[in-house]
Design an enzyme around this catalytic site. Structure first.
Site, PDB file in Angstrom:
ATOM      1  N   CYS A  81      11.633   3.853   9.126  1.00 29.72           N
ATOM      2  CA  CYS A  81      13.045   4.205   8.893  1.00 29.72           C
ATOM      3  C   CYS A  81      13.262   4.895   7.557  1.00 29.72           C
ATOM      4  CB  CYS A  81      13.923   2.964   8.976  1.00 29.72           C
ATOM      5  SG  CYS A  81      13.596   1.794   7.643  1.00 29.72           S
ATOM      6  N   MET A  86       0.842  -1.193   0.000  1.00 21.13           N
ATOM      7  CA  MET A  86       0.000   0.000   0.000  1.00 21.13           C
ATOM      8  C   MET A  86       0.880   1.248   0.000  1.00 21.13           C
ATOM      9  SD  MET A  86      -3.103  -1.079   2.549  1.00 21.13           S
ATOM     10  CE  MET A  86      -4.227   0.240   2.152  1.00 21.13           C
ATOM     11  N   PHE A  87       0.372   2.293  -0.619  1.00 16.14           N
ATOM     12  CA  PHE A  87       1.027   3.613  -0.663  1.00 16.14           C
ATOM     13  C   PHE A  87       2.331   3.611  -1.463  1.00 16.14           C
ATOM     14  CE2 PHE A  87      -0.796   2.906   3.653  1.00 16.14           C
ATOM     15  CZ  PHE A  87      -2.028   3.472   3.380  1.00 16.14           C
ATOM     16  N   ALA A  88       2.446   2.704  -2.426  1.00 20.84           N
ATOM     17  CA  ALA A  88       3.660   2.664  -3.252  1.00 20.84           C
ATOM     18  C   ALA A  88       3.486   3.444  -4.551  1.00 20.84           C
ATOM     19  CB  ALA A  88       4.029   1.217  -3.568  1.00 20.84           C
ATOM     20  N   TYR A 113      -1.461  -8.385   4.596  1.00 20.52           N
ATOM     21  CA  TYR A 113      -0.627  -7.926   5.711  1.00 20.52           C
ATOM     22  C   TYR A 113       0.171  -9.064   6.344  1.00 20.52           C
ATOM     23  CZ  TYR A 113      -3.730  -9.804   9.343  1.00 20.52           C
ATOM     24  OH  TYR A 113      -4.444 -10.629  10.173  1.00 20.52           O
ATOM     25  N   CYS A 121       9.295   3.046   4.088  1.00 20.65           N
ATOM     26  CA  CYS A 121       9.033   2.478   5.406  1.00 20.65           C
ATOM     27  C   CYS A 121       8.666   3.599   6.370  1.00 20.65           C
ATOM     28  CB  CYS A 121      10.252   1.727   5.920  1.00 20.65           C
ATOM     29  SG  CYS A 121      10.013   1.076   7.580  1.00 20.65           S
ATOM     30  N   TYR A 139      -3.152   0.309   8.200  1.00 19.12           N
ATOM     31  CA  TYR A 139      -1.997  -0.353   7.592  1.00 19.12           C
ATOM     32  C   TYR A 139      -0.858   0.631   7.379  1.00 19.12           C
ATOM     33  CZ  TYR A 139      -5.464  -3.915   6.573  1.00 19.12           C
ATOM     34  OH  TYR A 139      -6.433  -4.862   6.693  1.00 19.12           O
ATOM     35  N   ASP A 158      -7.422  -1.249 -11.943  1.00 13.85           N
ATOM     36  CA  ASP A 158      -6.895  -0.802 -10.652  1.00 13.85           C
ATOM     37  C   ASP A 158      -7.520  -1.652  -9.545  1.00 13.85           C
ATOM     38  OD1 ASP A 158      -5.311   0.788  -9.066  1.00 13.85           O
ATOM     39  OD2 ASP A 158      -6.818   2.344  -8.802  1.00 13.85           O
ATOM     40  N   GLU A 159      -6.848  -1.749  -8.413  1.00 10.05           N
ATOM     41  CA  GLU A 159      -7.332  -2.568  -7.286  1.00 10.05           C
ATOM     42  C   GLU A 159      -7.611  -4.000  -7.748  1.00 10.05           C
ATOM     43  OE1 GLU A 159     -10.627  -0.650  -5.377  1.00 10.05           O
ATOM     44  OE2 GLU A 159      -9.720   1.324  -5.565  1.00 10.05           O
TER      45      GLU A 159
END
Lengths: 237, 347
Positions: A173, A38-40, A145, A170, A198, A113-114
């Site tokens: 980090c 997610m969020f990439a 997950y 991440c 998430y 998408d999705e």
């Protein structure tokens, strides 16, 4: 080559064998897969490719799942504000009948998408690319997950021309994040949510996941900006 | 039979490892084993086709030595670009309101955030104090962005060595706000020079570092980070990556203060919009590459006056003074510049 040497009548009237070979070659489709946590930026990458195809004069259509209704379901908006209309469908098999046969024939490129929400993804991609000569660009989560295969996205890798795995950052980090970690302690099998539930993490922080979950539970959650710029799928597991 | 003759009879029968060991025995053995005939035999076994050429460029010994095993990953050559040659033009908007606009010299990004403000979260502090290479910039004065508002960023880079400009980020939104580590992230895909056709899908990232007390619903931004973590994680790698961008000579639009200060200040989001005919014009000097007629233009657009301030450049054609004379005769308007450009293009 044997095909080209056949007599024209055995193929189709009024065409030479080599013409026919050329026309068949132009009808061969493609399947391109974009995966990542997610969020990439999978939707952004999908839309970049769709936009490129569109600017090359090809007819495009975008499909996304109607299961996740947290964002606008009739359009996807790119980084630079361009809106792409899209079809929100529960199943890909409905696309052709919803769209109409004639309109379907005119389409050159189909974006999905999705993709993890479509159970008939494999059949649709094979049919669209192999039989109908469409270019299919698929974007979706490759893992849930727990880092297990999610939906049918990994099933289409054997039929794909290209596979691109994107990375997020991440949350702990700032290195490349390949995985999605559930922040909360919920144990139900299906938990729909965005970045309040998430977060993208690197391998090290995924492995140390339990301490991460405890740490992040004490902090205020992250969130995805609530506009329809990047309709991120929920992780339904 | 002399010892040399014995060695010359035995050496062709050895494999490469044994022959290499024989070279370490003594000077006599080394000199004999270095004879190119033995190495030609070895090359003929490994790459039979290469011995069909009568005169290889290298000796067969050198050829075998160079290619018998896979090359280790070489160190990067020193980059052709340095941070001293660069400046970055960073603009941040909330909705359509400009809230941050700075010209940042390259070395300033390397200095980093020396003294993070008190009260920053543990994750962000450990990120800033970590050993990894990073390009960060403290924000003075600090600004705030409400969590409910969407923000976007534009980053252009200019090379002082050649006065060319590249787009690093073209107004992507900060669409992921990470409150647990107090960062807002935006990314955009880099445009590479046509000289590197096989490089694509590499992203530039900008992070806003903020303080979040949780109550006010705003990000108190105190720092910015630029990085290319998809592809470059060291200073040298970043410089090589930047060098490969699509650097262009362009007309540049700037706000009023740039004209007042007579220097390159921050640029508005309208750069290049008025000049489609210049957008992709690369320059070539007369006589070089066939003496094309494209024009390099470096100019500041002064919105309120309808005037351009031209920066002198040798690459105007046929000459800068001729161009400037024609330009002034049209009263320096946008249409006048467009007319002259069309004359040169037709000419």
């Amino acid at each position: 080559m044997a095909f080209a040497n056949c007599p024209a009548t055995s193929l189709s009237s009024g065409r030479t064998g080599s013409d026919r070979v050329g026309s068949m070659r132009s009808k061969v489709g493609e399947v391109h897969v974009i995966v990542g946590p997610m969020f990439a930026g999978k939707t952004t990458a999908l839309l970049r490719r769709i936009k490129k195809e569109s600017s090359n004069g090809r007819n495009v259509a975008i499909i996304k799942s109607s299961k996740d209704t947290r964002y606008a379901i009739d359009s996807i908006v790119t980084h630079d504000g361009a809106k792409f209309p899209c079809w929100a469908l529960p199943d890909l098999s409905l696309f052709r009948q919803t769209f109409g046969d004639e309109a379907y024939q005119r389409i050159d490129v189909i974006g999905i998408d999705e993709a993890q929400f479509f159970e008939d993804l494999y059949d649709f991609c094979c049919e669209a690319a192999d039989r109908d000569g469409k270019t299919v660009i698929v974007a979706g989560l490759d893992g849930d997950y727990l880092r297990r295969s999610f939906g049918s996205v990994l099933d289409i890798i054997p039929v794909a021309d290209t596979v691109m795995k994107l990375t997020a950052r991440c949350e702990l980090c700032s290195k490349k994040a390949f995985f999605t970690l559930r922040k909360t302690q919920e144990t139900e099998t299906e938990l729909i949510g965005g970045s309040e539930v998430y977060m993208p993490v690197c391998r090290q922080h995924y492995v140390n996941g339990q301490s991460v979950v405890r740490a992040s539970a004490t902090l205020s959650g992250s969130f995805k900006v609530k506009d329809d710029t990047f309709p991120e799928p929920a992780l339904a597991v | 039979m002399s010892s040399d003759e014995v060695l010359k009879a035995v050496f062709p029968l050895l494999d490469v490892k044994d022959l290499a060991r024989c070279m370490e025995v003594c000077k006599q053995w080394r000199d004999i084993a270095k004879d190119d005939y033995f190495w030609k035999c070895l090359c003929a076994r490994r790459w039979p086709s290469i011995c069909k050429r009568p005169n290889p460029t290298l000796t067969y010994y050198k050829l075998y030595q160079t290619f018998y095993k896979r090359q280790k990953r070489r160190k990067l050559l020193p980059p052709r670009l340095s941070f001293d040659d660069l400046e970055f033009f960073i603009d941040i908007w909330t909705d359509d309101r400009l809230i941050f606009s700075e010209v940042v010299p390259g070395p300033a990004l390397l200095t980093g955030i020396k003294a993070p403000p008190p009260g920053i979260c543990y994750m962000l502090r450990s990120h800033l104090e970590g050993p990894l290479y990073r390009m960060t910039l403290p924000i003075q004065p600090r600004f705030t962005i409400p969590f409910a508002q969407s923000a976007s960023v534009s980053v252009l880079a200019r090379r002082k060595d050649s006065n060319r400009v590249a787009c690093v980020m073209n107004k992507p939104p900060f669409d992921y706000v990470d409150r647990s580590s107090c960062r807002a992230l935006a990314f955009d895909y880099l445009d590479f020079s046509p000289l590197y056709p096989f490089i694509s899908d590499t992203r530039a990232w900008v992070s806003l570092f903020f303080l979040d007390d949780g109550s006010e619903g705003v990000m108190d931004v105190f720092g910015i980070e630029l990085d290319f973590c998809d592809a470059a994680n060291s200073k040298e790698e970043v410089l090589w990556l930047l060098d490969m961008l699509d650097w262009k000579y362009m007309v540049v639009f700037a706000p009023r203060k740039a004209y007042d200060n007579e220097n390159w200040c921050s640029w508005t989001s309208t750069y290049f919009s008025g000049f489609p005919e210049l957008r992709d014009k690369h320059a070539c000097s007369p006589g070089k590459y066939g003496g094309g007629r494209s024009i390099r233009v470096a100019a500041l657009w002064v919105p309120n006056s309808g005037q351009f301030l031209l920066q002198e450049s040798e690459s105007f054609m046929p000459s800068f003074s001729d161009f400037l004379y024609k330009f002034r005769s049209t009263e320096g308007t946008l249409d006048g510049l467009r007319r002259i450009i069309s004359i040169y293009r037709m000419g």
